[in-house]
Design an enzyme around this catalytic site. Structure first.
Site, short mmCIF file in Angstrom:
data_model
loop_
_atom_site.label_atom_id
_atom_site.label_comp_id
_atom_site.label_asym_id
_atom_site.label_seq_id
_atom_site.Cartn_x
_atom_site.Cartn_y
_atom_site.Cartn_z
N CYS A 153 -5.35 1.17 -1.30
CA CYS A 153 -5.38 1.73 -2.64
C CYS A 153 -4.60 0.90 -3.65
O CYS A 153 -5.08 0.64 -4.76
CB CYS A 153 -4.86 3.16 -2.61
SG CYS A 153 -3.31 3.39 -1.71
N TYR A 154 -3.40 0.46 -3.30
CA TYR A 154 -2.62 -0.34 -4.24
C TYR A 154 -3.30 -1.66 -4.58
O TYR A 154 -3.43 -2.03 -5.75
CB TYR A 154 -1.21 -0.61 -3.70
CG TYR A 154 -0.23 0.52 -3.86
CD1 TYR A 154 -0.01 1.13 -5.10
CD2 TYR A 154 0.52 0.97 -2.78
CE1 TYR A 154 0.92 2.14 -5.25
CE2 TYR A 154 1.46 1.99 -2.92
CZ TYR A 154 1.65 2.58 -4.15
OH TYR A 154 2.57 3.59 -4.31
#
Length: 350
Positions: A153-154
């Site tokens: 996600c990051y």
């Protein structure tokens, strides 16, 4: 297309696994054929997630490559880092197409992976065949791919914010700062003290400062985009919400004559054919709630003429565009289906 493709989800009891199950159930071309797990083996999936009891009537099975290959053509691995390499070589040899949601197949340089994750690897030849599963940047490589390392996600939120700047050479390579916030579901379903409601609620905290292992992954793709090595400052934070990522990226522009409108036009052109990225109008900045439950990425930006820095904000659902949804998007592309197939486009609101 009449026959559905049988799909296996390994690591089905975690947050990534249950998102995959939901997406497979609503996908017109996929059929859920196998659920696998370690600690959850032998349990009815409906006992783990009762809200799916009217849709899923399967027992979580022990992880067995031969059984998986017999039942499924496509395998999603939603497992802790370091586990996938024990399965992937044999799955590929059995003719399965594999999408790995861990970090195990995201790195081209195994030495960097081993340094940051502390896991020895002997499958370098297999890992070298993996495609980095960020469709907005590597669509052509995903066509007919058999092994895909899906980014987390990051990196997804950060790279989508940075890609047009780096591809066009618009910012100084050594000026990039990423300040990112994540909901607690990013920490997984296992009990962890810092994710308890009493610990995380009414609080915000940084972690992995200066040493988070997503940084080398982000830098690897930044170097691809820029055509030279790039260093980034990356600081993640935990915020008291269940799901969502907001990455705010700062960088020094090379041309002080650029305006916000110029940059928005560049971003709109870059993402014109990318259905899962929405570049917002001037003065509109993304909220994580807008992306909740969808595979969307919302991007807003502003050029600060006082500092000659561009500020780019990118919001995604960490469990969908940052995990399971992106994996299905990669599968869609690899099979020649429209990449929006079976993926949610509208959030629940408010």
């Amino acid at each position: 297309m009449t026959d559905k493709i049988p799909v296996a989800v390994v690591g089905a009891s975690g947050y990534g696994g249950v998102q995959l199950v939901r997406l497979i159930l609503s996908h017109p071309y996929l059929e859920l054929a196998y659920l696998g797990g370690d600690s959850s083996a032998g349990q009815e999936f409906a006992d783990i997630y009762p809200h799916l009891g009217h849709q899923v009537h399967r027992v979580v099975e022990p992880v067995d490559v031969q059984v998986i290959a017999r039942k499924a053509q496509v395998v999603f691995l939603s497992l802790p880092n370091g586990v996938a390499p024990k399965l992937v070589p044999d799955l590929l040899a059995q003719g399965c197409q594999v999408f790995d949601l861990s970090a195990d197949y995201r790195f081209r340089d195994m030495q960097i992976y081993q340094t940051w994750y502390g896991i020895e690897r002997t499958d370098g030849t297999v890992a070298a065949k993996a495609v980095y599963g960020l469709p907005e940047l590597y669509r052509e490589s995903l066509l007919q791919a058999t092994l895909v390392g899906c980014p987390g996600c990051y990196p997804t939120a950060s790279l989508l914010a940075l890609a047009p700047l780096l591809r066009q050479g618009l910012v100084a390579w050594d000026s990039i700062v990423i300040d990112a916030k994540s909901g607690t579901s990013g920490g997984g379903r296992q009990a962890k003290t810092h994710l308890l409601l009493a610990e995380a609620d009414n609080s915000i905290s940084a972690y992995g400062v200066g040493r988070h292992r997503h940084r080398p992954e982000i830098e690897q793709i930044c170097a691809d985009l820029a055509g030279q090595p790039v260093k980034v400052q990356f600081t993640p934070h935990l915020v008291p919400m269940v799901r969502g990522i907001l990455a705010t990226v700062y960088a020094q522009v090379r041309d002080p004559g650029l305006t916000t409108e110029d940059l928005l036009l560049i971003y709109q052109a870059f993402y014109r054919e990318k259905p899962w990225v929405r570049v917002l109008p001037p003065g509109v900045y993304p909220h994580t709630k807008w992306a909740w439950g969808t595979n969307m990425c919302y991007i807003g930006l502003e050029l600060d003429s006082h500092t000659d820095r561009v500020i780019v904000m990118s919001a995604i659902d960490n469990l969908l565009k940052g995990q399971a949804g992106q994996a299905v998007q990669c599968l869609n592309i690899s099979r020649g289906w429209p990449e929006i197939t079976g993926l949610p486009q509208l959030s629940f609101y408010p």
